[in-house]
Write a protein that holds these residues in place. Structure first.
Motif, PDB file in Angstrom:
ATOM      1  N   PHE A  46       0.909  -1.155   0.058  1.00  0.00           N
ATOM      2  CA  PHE A  46       0.029   0.023  -0.035  1.00  0.00           C
ATOM      3  C   PHE A  46       0.914   1.281   0.139  1.00  0.00           C
ATOM      4  O   PHE A  46       0.477   2.263  -0.786  1.00  0.00           O
ATOM      5  CB  PHE A  46      -1.082  -0.010   1.278  1.00  0.00           C
ATOM      6  N   THR A  47       2.011   1.215   0.728  1.00  0.00           N
ATOM      7  CA  THR A  47       2.813   2.346   0.615  1.00  0.00           C
ATOM      8  C   THR A  47       3.334   2.761  -0.599  1.00  0.00           C
ATOM      9  O   THR A  47       3.450   3.700  -1.235  1.00  0.00           O
ATOM     10  CB  THR A  47       3.906   2.109   1.875  1.00  0.00           C
ATOM     11  N   ASN A  48       3.788   1.555  -1.290  1.00  0.00           N
ATOM     12  CA  ASN A  48       4.127   1.666  -2.740  1.00  0.00           C
ATOM     13  C   ASN A  48       2.955   2.585  -3.488  1.00  0.00           C
ATOM     14  O   ASN A  48       3.169   3.512  -4.294  1.00  0.00           O
ATOM     15  CB  ASN A  48       4.517   0.585  -3.386  1.00  0.00           C
ATOM     16  N   THR A  49       1.920   2.028  -3.441  1.00  0.00           N
ATOM     17  CA  THR A  49       0.780   2.392  -4.213  1.00  0.00           C
ATOM     18  C   THR A  49       0.501   3.951  -3.879  1.00  0.00           C
ATOM     19  O   THR A  49       0.129   4.798  -4.638  1.00  0.00           O
ATOM     20  CB  THR A  49      -0.604   1.611  -3.892  1.00  0.00           C
ATOM     21  N   LEU A  50       0.435   4.258  -2.557  1.00  0.00           N
ATOM     22  CA  LEU A  50       0.183   5.765  -2.327  1.00  0.00           C
ATOM     23  C   LEU A  50       1.354   6.643  -2.487  1.00  0.00           C
ATOM     24  O   LEU A  50       1.011   7.655  -3.283  1.00  0.00           O
ATOM     25  CB  LEU A  50       0.367   5.744  -0.696  1.00  0.00           C
ATOM     26  N   LEU A  51       2.858   6.024  -2.678  1.00  0.00           N
ATOM     27  CA  LEU A  51       3.711   7.033  -3.186  1.00  0.00           C
ATOM     28  C   LEU A  51       3.417   7.147  -4.742  1.00  0.00           C
ATOM     29  O   LEU A  51       3.743   8.108  -5.350  1.00  0.00           O
ATOM     30  CB  LEU A  51       5.241   6.304  -2.858  1.00  0.00           C
ATOM     31  N   ALA A  52       3.051   6.127  -5.414  1.00  0.00           N
ATOM     32  CA  ALA A  52       2.887   6.225  -6.798  1.00  0.00           C
ATOM     33  C   ALA A  52       1.853   7.249  -7.130  1.00  0.00           C
ATOM     34  O   ALA A  52       2.082   7.838  -8.198  1.00  0.00           O
ATOM     35  CB  ALA A  52       2.562   4.824  -7.234  1.00  0.00           C
ATOM     36  N   SER A  53       0.589   7.387  -6.263  1.00  0.00           N
ATOM     37  CA  SER A  53      -0.377   8.076  -6.578  1.00  0.00           C
ATOM     38  C   SER A  53       0.158   9.664  -6.333  1.00  0.00           C
ATOM     39  O   SER A  53      -0.282  10.284  -7.049  1.00  0.00           O
ATOM     40  CB  SER A  53      -1.426   7.761  -5.516  1.00  0.00           C
ATOM     41  N   VAL A  54       1.033   9.828  -5.523  1.00  0.00           N
ATOM     42  CA  VAL A  54       1.645  11.305  -5.406  1.00  0.00           C
ATOM     43  C   VAL A  54       2.487  11.565  -6.666  1.00  0.00           C
ATOM     44  O   VAL A  54       2.207  12.610  -7.261  1.00  0.00           O
ATOM     45  CB  VAL A  54       2.441  11.271  -4.208  1.00  0.00           C
ATOM     46  N   ARG A  55       3.269  10.625  -7.061  1.00  0.00           N
ATOM     47  CA  ARG A  55       4.005  10.885  -8.411  1.00  0.00           C
ATOM     48  C   ARG A  55       3.075  11.236  -9.544  1.00  0.00           C
ATOM     49  O   ARG A  55       3.068  12.075 -10.449  1.00  0.00           O
ATOM     50  CB  ARG A  55       4.758   9.706  -8.852  1.00  0.00           C
ATOM     51  N   GLN A  56       1.669  10.477  -9.608  1.00  0.00           N
ATOM     52  CA  GLN A  56       0.824  10.864 -10.596  1.00  0.00           C
ATOM     53  C   GLN A  56       0.012  12.190 -10.423  1.00  0.00           C
ATOM     54  O   GLN A  56      -0.081  12.960 -11.409  1.00  0.00           O
ATOM     55  CB  GLN A  56      -0.471   9.776 -10.641  1.00  0.00           C
ATOM     56  N   ALA A  57      -0.244  12.490  -9.268  1.00  0.00           N
ATOM     57  CA  ALA A  57      -0.749  13.744  -9.156  1.00  0.00           C
ATOM     58  C   ALA A  57       0.290  14.983  -9.126  1.00  0.00           C
ATOM     59  O   ALA A  57      -0.132  15.882 -10.003  1.00  0.00           O
ATOM     60  CB  ALA A  57      -1.059  13.792  -7.589  1.00  0.00           C
ATOM     61  N   ILE A  58       1.480  14.799  -9.211  1.00  0.00           N
ATOM     62  CA  ILE A  58       2.426  15.909  -9.570  1.00  0.00           C
ATOM     63  C   ILE A  58       2.505  15.961 -11.160  1.00  0.00           C
ATOM     64  O   ILE A  58       2.792  17.139 -11.544  1.00  0.00           O
ATOM     65  CB  ILE A  58       3.983  15.086  -8.867  1.00  0.00           C
ATOM     66  N   GLU A  59       2.363  14.852 -11.696  1.00  0.00           N
ATOM     67  CA  GLU A  59       2.100  15.124 -13.251  1.00  0.00           C
ATOM     68  C   GLU A  59       0.696  15.553 -13.642  1.00  0.00           C
ATOM     69  O   GLU A  59       0.661  15.880 -14.930  1.00  0.00           O
ATOM     70  CB  GLU A  59       2.244  13.711 -13.704  1.00  0.00           C
ATOM     71  N   GLY A  60       0.240  15.925 -12.609  1.00  0.00           N
ATOM     72  CA  GLY A  60      -1.033  16.646 -13.108  1.00  0.00           C
ATOM     73  C   GLY A  60      -2.599  15.946 -13.093  1.00  0.00           C
ATOM     74  O   GLY A  60      -3.554  16.571 -13.226  1.00  0.00           O
ATOM     75  N   ASP A  61      -2.362  14.671 -12.900  1.00  0.00           N
ATOM     76  CA  ASP A  61      -3.560  14.023 -13.031  1.00  0.00           C
ATOM     77  C   ASP A  61      -3.788  13.515 -11.749  1.00  0.00           C
ATOM     78  O   ASP A  61      -4.072  12.171 -11.269  1.00  0.00           O
ATOM     79  CB  ASP A  61      -3.387  12.876 -14.017  1.00  0.00           C
ATOM     80  N   ALA A  62      -4.797  14.189 -11.081  1.00  0.00           N
ATOM     81  CA  ALA A  62      -5.521  14.047  -9.392  1.00  0.00           C
ATOM     82  C   ALA A  62      -6.148  13.079  -9.785  1.00  0.00           C
ATOM     83  O   ALA A  62      -6.479  12.006  -8.742  1.00  0.00           O
ATOM     84  CB  ALA A  62      -5.923  15.260  -9.038  1.00  0.00           C
ATOM     85  N   GLY A  63      -7.212  12.852 -10.808  1.00  0.00           N
ATOM     86  CA  GLY A  63      -8.071  11.846 -10.733  1.00  0.00           C
ATOM     87  C   GLY A  63      -7.655  10.539 -10.967  1.00  0.00           C
ATOM     88  O   GLY A  63      -8.015   9.783 -10.156  1.00  0.00           O
ATOM     89  N   SER A  64      -6.661  10.189 -11.723  1.00  0.00           N
ATOM     90  CA  SER A  64      -6.122   9.002 -11.822  1.00  0.00           C
ATOM     91  C   SER A  64      -5.198   8.532 -10.701  1.00  0.00           C
ATOM     92  O   SER A  64      -5.357   7.447 -10.263  1.00  0.00           O
ATOM     93  CB  SER A  64      -5.220   8.658 -13.172  1.00  0.00           C
ATOM     94  N   ALA A  65      -4.680   9.496 -10.077  1.00  0.00           N
ATOM     95  CA  ALA A  65      -4.005   9.445  -8.771  1.00  0.00           C
ATOM     96  C   ALA A  65      -5.066   8.605  -7.759  1.00  0.00           C
ATOM     97  O   ALA A  65      -4.700   7.718  -7.227  1.00  0.00           O
ATOM     98  CB  ALA A  65      -3.155  10.481  -8.102  1.00  0.00           C
ATOM     99  N   THR A  66      -6.246   9.355  -7.500  1.00  0.00           N
ATOM    100  CA  THR A  66      -7.081   8.752  -6.498  1.00  0.00           C
ATOM    101  C   THR A  66      -7.732   7.583  -6.919  1.00  0.00           C
ATOM    102  O   THR A  66      -7.718   6.536  -6.021  1.00  0.00           O
ATOM    103  CB  THR A  66      -8.022   9.858  -6.186  1.00  0.00           C
ATOM    104  N   ARG A  67      -7.966   7.355  -8.211  1.00  0.00           N
ATOM    105  CA  ARG A  67      -8.418   6.256  -8.793  1.00  0.00           C
ATOM    106  C   ARG A  67      -7.339   5.135  -8.430  1.00  0.00           C
ATOM    107  O   ARG A  67      -7.811   3.748  -8.280  1.00  0.00           O
ATOM    108  CB  ARG A  67      -9.127   6.161 -10.132  1.00  0.00           C
ATOM    109  N   SER A  68      -5.993   5.430  -8.693  1.00  0.00           N
ATOM    110  CA  SER A  68      -5.114   4.054  -8.370  1.00  0.00           C
ATOM    111  C   SER A  68      -5.301   3.395  -7.149  1.00  0.00           C
ATOM    112  O   SER A  68      -4.858   2.373  -6.761  1.00  0.00           O
ATOM    113  CB  SER A  68      -3.739   4.679  -8.835  1.00  0.00           C
ATOM    114  N   LEU A  69      -5.975   4.187  -5.959  1.00  0.00           N
ATOM    115  CA  LEU A  69      -5.823   3.496  -4.801  1.00  0.00           C
ATOM    116  C   LEU A  69      -6.968   2.648  -4.546  1.00  0.00           C
ATOM    117  O   LEU A  69      -7.050   2.017  -3.469  1.00  0.00           O
ATOM    118  CB  LEU A  69      -6.008   4.573  -3.701  1.00  0.00           C
TER     119      LEU A  69
END
Ligand code: ASP
Ligand code: MG
Length: 469
Positions: A46-69
């Motif tokens: 889960f920590t890996n998934t959460l960190l990856a979601s932060v990277r997605q958000a940094i790239e500007g895609d907040a929607g996919s970031a949250t969905r990835s969880l």
């Protein structure tokens, strides 16, 4: 009579699914008389998934970031469905929903202002341990254990170095203040590892794998009887089991031996994480949550450690060695300083150093900066680089006082070309470099001689015990 507490820390793989949670609950339940304080990691991955979601958000895609969880949040819900009664399940489902909502807001903020992401990243990854500790406490209560989830941010205070924060001394007092009344009342505190808070209250994290560190900090604060690190292997092994099929659990290690093993690549606790235990002289036990009856490995101060000769053989592959030879070094001063300054400037970590009259050999496990380093080294002397090397380190307190042991070790692997032998600076390890292609052969032979006694011929470890006795 008040007995001392026992810290029981469970890593992510020990709480990966409902079966694992149930197993952990059984382990804790059978140890309630030891006054346990439980520290738990986020569920596996889960920590890996959460960190990856932060990277997605940094790239500007907040929607996919949250969905990835979603898959990992669903795993939590599935566990609660299987293990919790209706009331505590409703409470936990609400916690998962608010995690999702808050993380969603944070992802949006990060996507809009990516520069501010480190503190927010800590805020997001903390949900891993906040949810696992909530869930484990609820599962324990279903199993008749008077467990209570405690927010680690009230216990462990750190500086504000987000992502890799350093604990502050006041953590001791706040940990005691929060936990002692619960323990005295017969409750079992369940604390998420890894997370802490900065002086102004912001959420911080102690660095990857930081739950072990949390366990040691809490154990030191409470002056625990023992700190148990529950994982999915049986303690610390005599060698990498992928190379040596007969690798076995080391019963007792000293703190220093454990630190040397970690440094040279063995799968053991990071030395930093056991530092708080060392300072308080608290034993650390590495246990297997899949085989809880096995004693695992006990890590204790040197005086209490069995003075066997060799405890383990660690190795690290992918090493590059650099040799700098200069006649100017002969009788001159300032050479070593100039040499190390080059590595310093390029922030390259050096593992092993050996010197002769006119040359210095160094080993690096990250050679990425070498193209910039080499031209500067050439100003100091001739430079030779060898890639695909491996460090082998034979570790054991008994190396200090067993005559002839180095000779036995090298005669065992006389067919393998050995370089950069280093022995003595810590005197609990004998370290040398071989070609990566020969590492399996060298380790298999060393392990046989050190640990696998054949009929009539006792293993090196046992013989040496007689010598030191
Ligand atoms: N969950 C954190 C990590 O994966 C801390 C830990 O597991 O020790 O790094
Ligand atoms: Mg871990």
């Amino acid at each position: 009579m008040s007995t001392k507490t026992t810290i029981m820390k469970f890593g992510g793989t020990s709480v990966e699914d409902a079966r694992a949670f149930q197993n952990v609950a059984a382990i804790i339940r059978s140890a309630v008389a030891n006054r346990p304080v439980v520290v738990v990691s986020a569920i596996a991955g889960f920590t890996n998934t959460l960190l990856a979601s932060v990277r997605q958000a940094i790239e500007g895609d907040a929607g996919s970031a949250t969905r990835s969880l979603i898959p990992d949040l669903d795993r939590h819900l599935a566990i609660s469905q299987q293990l919790l009664g209706p009331e505590s399940r409703v409470v936990f489902e609400a916690a998962v929903a608010s995690a999702r909502r808050e993380i969603r807001q944070l992802h949006k903020i990060i996507a809009a202002h990516p520069v501010t992401h480190l503190p927010l990243q800590d805020e997001i990854v903390a949900w891993g341990e906040l949810l696992s500790s909530h869930l484990l406490a609820s599962v324990l209560r279903e199993n008749g254990v008077a467990a209570r989830c405690v927010d680690a941010r009230r216990l462990i205070r750190t500086d504000d170095n987000h992502g890799s924060a350093a604990p502050l001394p006041e953590s001791s007092l706040s940990t005691r203040t929060e936990l002692t009344p619960l323990i005295e009342a017969g409750e079992v505190p369940v604390v998420g590892g890894f997370i802490a808070s900065a002086p102004k209250g912001a959420t911080t994290t102690l660095g990857r794998g930081g739950s072990d560190y949390s366990a040691a900090i809490i154990g030191a604060a409470l002056d625990a009887r023992e700190i148990q690190i529950w994982t999915d292997v049986t303690g610390v092994l005599t060698a990498d089991p992928r190379i040596v099929a007969n690798a076995r659990t080391i019963p007792v290690l000293s703190y220093q031996e454990a630190a040397e093993l970690a440094y040279f690549g063995a799968k053991v606790l990071h030395p930093k994480t056991i530092q708080p235990a060392i300072e308080k002289n608290i034993p650390v036990r590495v246990c297997n949550s899949r085989v809880p009856a096995e004693a695992g490995t006990l890590i204790v101060s040197e005086s209490a450690a069995a003075p066997q000769t060799v405890k383990a053989i660690a190795h690290k592959t992918g090493i590059t060695t650099v040799q700098v030879t200069s006649a100017r070094m002969l009788g001159a001063y300032g050479f070593l300083r100039a040499l190390f300054e080059v590595f310093d400037r390029h922030r390259v970590a050096i593992d092993v150093v050996t010197t002769s009259e006119v040359s210095v050999s160094l080993s690096l496990d990250n050679a990425a900066a070498l193209p910039e380093v080499i031209p500067e080294l050439r100003k100091l002397g001739t430079v030779e680089v060898e890639k695909n090397r491996a460090i082998i380190s034979v570790v054991g307190e008994g190396l200090r006082n067993t005559p002839g042991i180095a000779a036995r070790i090298f005669s065992t692997i006389s067919a393998v070309n050995v370089a950069m032998i280093s022995f003595g600076s810590s005197s609990v390890n004998l370290t040398f470099m071989v070609d990566e292609a020969r590492v399996r052969e060298a380790i298999t032979n060393l392990h046989r001689v050190c640990f696998e006694a054949v009929d009539g011929d006792s293993a090196l470890m046992n013989q040496a015990e007689e010598v030191t006795a």
